[in-house]
Design an enzyme around this catalytic site. Structure first.
Site, PDB file in Angstrom:
ATOM      1  N   HIS A  35      31.651  64.277  62.904  1.00 46.97           N
ATOM      2  CA  HIS A  35      32.762  63.155  62.009  1.00 46.97           C
ATOM      3  C   HIS A  35      32.630  61.804  61.667  1.00 46.97           C
ATOM      4  O   HIS A  35      33.546  61.388  60.113  1.00 46.97           O
ATOM      5  CB  HIS A  35      33.914  64.500  62.562  1.00 46.97           C
ATOM      6  CG  HIS A  35      34.577  65.837  62.260  1.00 46.97           C
ATOM      7  ND1 HIS A  35      33.562  66.640  62.835  1.00 46.97           N
ATOM      8  CD2 HIS A  35      35.582  66.372  61.430  1.00 46.97           C
ATOM      9  CE1 HIS A  35      34.470  67.750  61.886  1.00 46.97           C
ATOM     10  NE2 HIS A  35      35.239  67.129  61.345  1.00 46.97           N
ATOM     11  N   LYS A 100      38.407  75.730  68.116  1.00 44.07           N
ATOM     12  CA  LYS A 100      39.562  76.380  68.839  1.00 44.07           C
ATOM     13  C   LYS A 100      41.337  75.271  69.530  1.00 44.07           C
ATOM     14  O   LYS A 100      41.024  73.900  69.310  1.00 44.07           O
ATOM     15  CB  LYS A 100      39.398  76.876  70.558  1.00 44.07           C
ATOM     16  CG  LYS A 100      39.027  75.598  71.336  1.00 44.07           C
ATOM     17  CD  LYS A 100      38.202  76.686  72.335  1.00 44.07           C
ATOM     18  CE  LYS A 100      37.725  75.823  73.367  1.00 44.07           C
ATOM     19  NZ  LYS A 100      37.005  75.555  74.595  1.00 44.07           N
TER      20      LYS A 100
END
Length: 183
Positions: A35, A100
């Site tokens: 990222h 999650k």
């Protein structure tokens, strides 16, 4: 509900927090190191190694594939580690993420603005989730090892909509319900 990628904006906006879905099609693994690099490339005006347009990013760093398998265990990692970068990726075409845990208000705001969805995968079930992966290939940053970006073709990947395109958050809904029960 069975979903086939890529999802249209109408399909994304029709999903609701708490919906149980199966996802089939192309997704990309990407964790915090990837990222960070993608966002640096965007900031520098560089071409990305894969298209973010309508991409769903899986916050995952899979284990090596055992002999005869497509991929090793590939469970989700904690999504909040991508919070600093996710708004930029939504602004540049990403339509969803799989991970999650909770995500930040800034990420939810970007999802509302650009029509993105956050899916929850079951933590601790990486070996089972790997059975849904039909092919895997590294498409960016191979030097990152497990954190390299991989293009996965998945079939019937079981997920829950954690945050929908309106910003409704399943964690907040569950917490609000629990607070009402204890009062």
């Amino acid at each position: 509900m069975e979903l086939k990628l890529p999802l249209t904006k109408d399909e994304l906006r029709a999903l609701r927090a708490g919906d149980v879905v199966t996802l089939s099609g192309v997704i990309y693994t990407a964790r915090d190191a990837a990222h960070k690099r993608l966002c640096a490339m965007i900031a520098a005006g560089e071409a990305l190694p894969f298209s973010l347009q309508d991409a769903v990013l899986y916050y995952c760093g899979p284990c090596p594939a055992p002999e005869g398998a497509v991929i090793g265990s590939c469970g989700p990692t904690t999504s909040s580690r991508m919070d600093a970068y996710a708004p930029t990726l939504y602004a540049n075409g990403a339509s969803g993420a799989i991970g999650k845990g909770r995500i930040s208000a800034a990420v939810k705001a970007a999802m509302r603005e650009y029509g993105g969805v956050y899916f929850l995968a079951t933590g601790g079930a990486g070996a089972l989730l790997a059975r849904c992966v039909k092919s895997a290939e590294v498409v960016a940053f191979p030097e990152l090892g497990a954190e390299a970006v991989r293009r996965l073709v998945v079939e019937n990947l079981p997920l829950v909509v954690g945050v929908d395109a309106d910003g409704t958050d399943l964690y907040e809904l569950a917490t609000a319900g629990a607070e009402k029960e204890t009062i």
